[in-house]
Each structure stands twice: as C-alpha cells, then as structure tokens.
Design a protein around this motif. Structure first.
Motif, mmCIF file in Angstrom:
data_model
loop_
_atom_site.group_PDB
_atom_site.id
_atom_site.type_symbol
_atom_site.label_atom_id
_atom_site.label_comp_id
_atom_site.label_asym_id
_atom_site.label_seq_id
_atom_site.Cartn_x
_atom_site.Cartn_y
_atom_site.Cartn_z
ATOM 1 N N GLY A 165 0.808 -1.218 0.000
ATOM 2 C CA GLY A 165 0.000 0.000 0.000
ATOM 3 C C GLY A 165 0.837 1.261 0.000
ATOM 4 N N MET A 166 1.909 1.269 0.805
ATOM 5 C CA MET A 166 2.744 2.460 0.903
ATOM 6 C C MET A 166 3.527 2.714 -0.380
ATOM 7 S SD MET A 166 2.143 4.059 3.626
ATOM 8 C CE MET A 166 1.865 4.063 5.385
ATOM 9 N N MET A 167 4.006 1.644 -1.022
ATOM 10 C CA MET A 167 4.728 1.841 -2.273
ATOM 11 C C MET A 167 3.826 2.462 -3.337
ATOM 12 S SD MET A 167 7.489 -1.197 -2.980
ATOM 13 C CE MET A 167 6.339 -2.552 -2.820
ATOM 14 N N LEU A 168 2.584 1.988 -3.398
ATOM 15 C CA LEU A 168 1.661 2.568 -4.372
ATOM 16 C C LEU A 168 1.330 4.012 -4.016
ATOM 17 C CD1 LEU A 168 0.005 2.148 -6.888
ATOM 18 C CD2 LEU A 168 -1.826 1.207 -5.488
ATOM 19 N N VAL B 118 11.106 1.980 -6.567
ATOM 20 C CA VAL B 118 9.811 1.666 -7.163
ATOM 21 C C VAL B 118 8.985 2.930 -7.366
ATOM 22 C CG1 VAL B 118 7.606 0.502 -6.773
ATOM 23 C CG2 VAL B 118 9.735 -0.699 -6.294
ATOM 24 N N TYR B 119 8.895 3.762 -6.331
ATOM 25 C CA TYR B 119 8.025 4.932 -6.502
ATOM 26 C C TYR B 119 8.645 5.980 -7.422
ATOM 27 C CZ TYR B 119 10.203 7.982 -2.797
ATOM 28 O OH TYR B 119 11.018 8.773 -2.022
ATOM 29 N N SER B 120 9.966 5.907 -7.623
ATOM 30 C CA SER B 120 10.592 6.855 -8.556
ATOM 31 C C SER B 120 10.116 6.641 -9.987
ATOM 32 C CB SER B 120 12.114 6.733 -8.505
ATOM 33 O OG SER B 120 12.559 5.526 -9.109
ATOM 34 N N LEU B 121 9.555 5.469 -10.273
ATOM 35 C CA LEU B 121 9.019 5.233 -11.610
ATOM 36 C C LEU B 121 7.903 6.224 -11.926
ATOM 37 C CD1 LEU B 121 8.922 1.326 -11.626
ATOM 38 C CD2 LEU B 121 10.635 2.836 -12.663
ATOM 39 N N GLY B 122 7.240 6.710 -10.890
ATOM 40 C CA GLY B 122 6.262 7.770 -11.106
ATOM 41 C C GLY B 122 6.903 9.015 -11.670
ATOM 42 N N GLY B 123 8.165 9.251 -11.269
ATOM 43 C CA GLY B 123 8.895 10.394 -11.805
ATOM 44 C C GLY B 123 9.368 10.177 -13.222
ATOM 45 N N VAL B 124 9.512 8.920 -13.643
ATOM 46 C CA VAL B 124 9.869 8.632 -15.029
ATOM 47 C C VAL B 124 8.664 8.835 -15.934
ATOM 48 C CG1 VAL B 124 10.655 6.846 -16.639
ATOM 49 C CG2 VAL B 124 11.627 6.968 -14.334
ATOM 50 N N ILE B 125 7.530 8.312 -15.491
ATOM 51 C CA ILE B 125 6.337 8.273 -16.337
ATOM 52 C C ILE B 125 5.637 9.626 -16.415
ATOM 53 C CG2 ILE B 125 4.061 7.225 -16.614
ATOM 54 C CD1 ILE B 125 5.259 4.734 -15.185
ATOM 55 N N ALA B 126 5.396 10.249 -15.262
ATOM 56 C CA ALA B 126 4.543 11.443 -15.214
ATOM 57 C C ALA B 126 5.065 12.608 -16.064
ATOM 58 C CB ALA B 126 4.331 11.877 -13.769
ATOM 59 N N VAL C 182 -6.734 11.852 -11.030
ATOM 60 C CA VAL C 182 -7.470 10.581 -10.971
ATOM 61 C C VAL C 182 -6.549 9.448 -10.517
ATOM 62 C CG1 VAL C 182 -8.678 8.849 -12.356
ATOM 63 C CG2 VAL C 182 -9.177 11.277 -12.691
ATOM 64 N N THR C 183 -5.338 9.424 -11.044
ATOM 65 C CA THR C 183 -4.371 8.396 -10.655
ATOM 66 C C THR C 183 -4.061 8.464 -9.166
ATOM 67 O OG1 THR C 183 -3.377 8.516 -12.861
ATOM 68 C CG2 THR C 183 -2.072 7.467 -11.128
ATOM 69 N N MET C 184 -3.906 9.666 -8.639
ATOM 70 C CA MET C 184 -3.619 9.832 -7.216
ATOM 71 C C MET C 184 -4.753 9.297 -6.347
ATOM 72 S SD MET C 184 -2.002 13.657 -7.342
ATOM 73 C CE MET C 184 -1.811 13.792 -5.558
ATOM 74 N N ILE C 185 -5.974 9.551 -6.732
ATOM 75 C CA ILE C 185 -7.121 9.080 -5.952
ATOM 76 C C ILE C 185 -7.157 7.550 -5.927
ATOM 77 C CG2 ILE C 185 -9.651 8.965 -5.917
ATOM 78 C CD1 ILE C 185 -9.634 11.849 -6.997
ATOM 79 N N ILE C 186 -6.929 6.932 -7.072
ATOM 80 C CA ILE C 186 -6.932 5.466 -7.135
ATOM 81 C C ILE C 186 -5.844 4.886 -6.228
ATOM 82 C CG2 ILE C 186 -6.528 3.487 -8.638
ATOM 83 C CD1 ILE C 186 -7.763 5.154 -10.926
ATOM 84 N N GLY C 187 -4.637 5.435 -6.313
ATOM 85 C CA GLY C 187 -3.544 4.946 -5.482
ATOM 86 C C GLY C 187 -3.806 5.121 -4.003
ATOM 87 N N ALA C 188 -4.378 6.251 -3.619
ATOM 88 C CA ALA C 188 -4.656 6.518 -2.206
ATOM 89 C C ALA C 188 -5.715 5.565 -1.659
ATOM 90 C CB ALA C 188 -5.098 7.965 -2.025
ATOM 91 N N VAL C 189 -6.729 5.281 -2.452
ATOM 92 C CA VAL C 189 -7.791 4.364 -2.010
ATOM 93 C C VAL C 189 -7.234 2.958 -1.787
ATOM 94 C CG1 VAL C 189 -9.915 3.201 -2.716
ATOM 95 C CG2 VAL C 189 -9.690 5.672 -3.025
ATOM 96 N N ILE C 190 -6.375 2.507 -2.694
ATOM 97 C CA ILE C 190 -5.767 1.179 -2.533
ATOM 98 C C ILE C 190 -4.887 1.146 -1.285
ATOM 99 C CG2 ILE C 190 -4.178 -0.489 -3.570
ATOM 100 C CD1 ILE C 190 -5.228 0.404 -6.299
#
Length: 442
Positions: free
Chosen positions: A243-246, A381-389, A416-424
C-alpha cells in the motif's frame, strides 16, 4: 545482534537513545545531524527544480519542443531506481558519513558541465548521472534520521527531513529565477554545483548515523519487537509495503510533475511572466514545508494519545494524498485566477504532508538492519512515477488542442491516478497488524 558499523567506528554507543533522558549531548547531536539532513534534502530538491525554472530559456536556446523537453525532465529518473536500490544496499555496508558525502559530491560534479555550453545529449547525460546519485538520498536520509530517534518519536523528525524537500525549491525558485534573468540558465547550474560541494563538505565534517541504528522496538511502548531480519519477499508481501509503495508512487508522480512542469505551466499555460511565475512556484513549496511538519506533529500527538499506527501513519497520509488528488482535478478545470492558485497550492501541501509520516509507518514494519535496502527499493519503485509522469505531461501538452488544454488534460489524469492509489493504500496499509505478524513468525 550484529554491531552497527557506526558504533564500531566511534559513533554514539548503541543504547543511548535520543529522548530517553540519558545524555543531553546525544540529543543535541541528533538535532544537529537532522539539520544537516535538511540541508542535503534542500540541495537535492533545488537540483531537481532548476530545469523547470530554466525550461523556457533552455527550450529557446537549444531549439527544443515540448516532447524533447519532457524527455530531458524524465531522463533524471532513468537510473533513479538503480541508484536508490544500490544506495540502500550500500547503506548497510558503508558508514553514512562517507556515503552521503560522496553522493552529494557526485551531485556537484554532474551539475558542473551545465554551467558551460551544453547540448541536448550532454544535458541528458548530466541529468541521468544526477538522478542516479540523488536516487538513494531520501531513503538514506530517513535511515540516518531514524537512527537518532526511538520508534515512537520518528514521525516529527521524518517530517522535518521531508520539509527540506519543500524548503529547497522555496529558496531556489526566486533566487535561481533572478540568476537566470540577470545572467543565464548556465549560471544557475553553476551556483547549485557550488552549493552542493559545500553541503557535501559540511556533512563529511559533522554528519553520521546515531544510536538507534540497531533498535528493534516498535510503537510507543515498544510492545512489538521485530526480528533482526525478515526475508525481503515476506516484507514486500505485507499490505503495508504494498500500500505504501503505491501511495508513494502516485504522490511522487505529483511531486515530479510539480518540479518538472509547474514553472512552464505557469508561464506557457497560464501566461504569467517569468518573475511572477518564479514567485508563484515558491508558494506550493512554502506550504508543503509547513504542512509536512504539521502532519508529523499531528501524527505524534495522536500516537501519544494512544491512537494506533494504522490511523496515524497509514490512514492519515493516504487521506492527504486522496484530498490532493481532488484538488489537482479541481484546479485543472479552473481558469487562471486566485481560486485556481489556491487549489494548486493546497493540493501540493496535502500531497507532500504525508511523506514523512508514511516513512515512519514503513519503519514500523522493517527491521532496523534492513531499512537501508528496503527504503532504497521502495524509493526505486516509486521513482518510476517520476519517469512516467513528466513524459506523459509532455506528450499531452504537445498533442493538446492548445498548450493550456494539454496541461489541463495532464493534471486531470494525474489527479485521478492519485485518488486510485490513495484508495488502494487505505485498503492495504496496516503497520500494527503487519508488525505483529512479522514478530509472530520470528
């Protein structure tokens, strides 16, 4: 229990904990090291934001289009994950004094070529090297900060370290904007190279790990004692790590877009002039630096009142990111003006506020001896968000009906992506439960 390398090399003896009332000199040293960690984070994030501040001039001088500039922004993160994991592994083998000083020195070296004339390929090479070196910084800074404070007091120090990430761009935005306007974008990179070298020297002289580096206590009363080591497959199979990684992934996607594209969005998308944009860029970072500390204080206050770590270190940061996602969607639909800026700043504050608390939640389920490698993997793992975004934003801006419409689409997708990740994350993360399970299987 293995002896910590720093204890062997003359650091404060294990067992002399900060906040336990045993040694005021240790307490003073802890806060001094924490201040140095803030300086490291300050330079770290100033290095990240400079390309966004110089973006308009760089695009003009080098003849870059939006898609090419998106590649430059994204290139910073190409080896970020590799650096994060390697740095986390080295964190358990090399003394923190030498490792962090060496990393900061590489920052300075990677920025230096940008002070002279540099083409597209050179810029990408420098950004890749910088990203590789900065990859492990947050994880290592958290590891060192946690080594100076017992488990139940880590939320506030963690948040203070993260606040350095907001203070860096807060200072850098107006200062570097002035340097770029008065001199050139090359001079901005040269300025950061000098400051990086100074911070590296300061850390070498006074920074190091602390006495809690091998502490396995958990919670306010230390009632759950983690084993010395847990198989990584079991750790990363816990709901808290998943959950935290997402959560970190979607939050860092927001952070990377803010660092990469916000200055250009204010100028190209909303039509602000360079000086106004430079000042406006500083506002989200100012709010973020304050918000992250307030979140840490709130988490600590709730912990002292007996509230469980699931609420204070998992639910709290997930709710903050969820609210940030809503704000991101909100400001993407508004026209330029005070309401839009208010939502933009609020969203940035909420997104940043949960970082330090969430890292404290991770520490609740990770044995002390493994925090370096685990934090490094999580960061990778979470740095991939910095690659993609940044690349997605660049493509959407380039393909939009207008520049403003392209930015609006990009921020809508991000929200929208942030909301999905936070809910999970709300569904999965549970530090108390997972720590108990790991202890029971020891």
């Amino acid at each position: 229990m293995p002896v910590d390398q720093d204890a062997q090399s003359g650091s404060t003896p294990v067992g002399v904990g900060v906040g336990r009332g045993q040694d005021p000199s240790v307490r003073r040293r802890a806060w001094g090291v924490l201040a140095l960690l803030v300086c490291l984070m300050l330079v770290n994030y100033a290095d990240k934001v400079v390309v966004g501040l110089a973006g308009v001039d760089m695009k003009k001088d080098l003849g870059l289009d939006d898609a090419q500039f998106g590649v430059i922004q994204s290139s910073f993160f190409w080896l970020f994950a590799v650096g994060s994991i390697l740095g986390g592994w080295l964190g358990g083998k090399i003394r923190a004094r030498w490792l962090l000083a060496g990393i900061a020195a590489i920052w300075a070296l990677s920025l230096a070529p940008m002070a002279a004339q540099a083409g597209f390929t050179t810029i990408i090479a420098c950004r890749v090297l910088l990203g590789f070196a900065e990859g492990p910084t947050t994880a290592l800074a958290m590891q060192v900060a946690h080594s100076w404070f017992p488990a139940h007091k880590r939320a506030v120090p963690s948040s203070i370290v993260v606040a350095g990430a907001g203070i860096g761009p807060l200072i850098a935005a107006p200062v570097l904007t002035w340097v770029i306007a008065e001199y050139s974008w090359h001079m901005a990179f040269g300025t950061l190279a000098v400051f990086g070298a100074v911070v590296a020297l300061l850390w070498l002289l006074a920074g190091d790990s602390g006495p809690e580096a091998t502490s396995t206590g958990h919670g306010a009363e230390g009632t759950t004692v983690l084993p010395e080591r847990v198989p990584l497959t079991r750790l990363f199979g816990t709901g808290t790590l998943i959950g935290m990684m997402l959560l970190f992934f979607v939050a860092y996607a927001n952070t990377s877009v803010k660092v990469s594209w916000l200055p250009l969005y204010l100028r190209e998308g909303l039509g602000y002039d360079a000086e106004t944009a430079g000042n406006l860029v500083a506002l989200p970072y100012l709010g973020s630096a304050i918000a992250v500390i307030l979140a840490g204080v709130a988490s600590r206050a709730l912990t002292r009142r007996g509230v469980g770590n699931r609420l204070t270190r998992a639910v709290l940061p997930a709710c903050l990111v969820l609210a940030s996602g809503l704000c991101t969607i909100g400001f993407s639909t508004l026209d330029r003006g005070a309401p839009q800026m208010a939502l933009l700043i609020l969203g940035s504050c909420l997104n940043s506020a949960g970082y330090g608390v969430a890292f404290a939640g991770l520490a609740d389920v990770v044995p002390a001896a493994q925090r370096g490698i685990v934090f490094g993997i999580v960061t990778g793992v979470y740095s991939l968000g910095g690659v993609i975004a940044p690349m997605v934003i660049g493509e959407l801006v380039a393909s939009g009906e207008s520049v403003a419409a392209g930015y609006g689409d990009g921020f809508m997708v991000l929200g929208v992506t942030m909301i999905i990740g936070a809910v999970i994350a709300l569904m999965f993360a549970h530090p108390d439960r997972d720590a108990a399970k790991l202890a029971a299987k020891a």
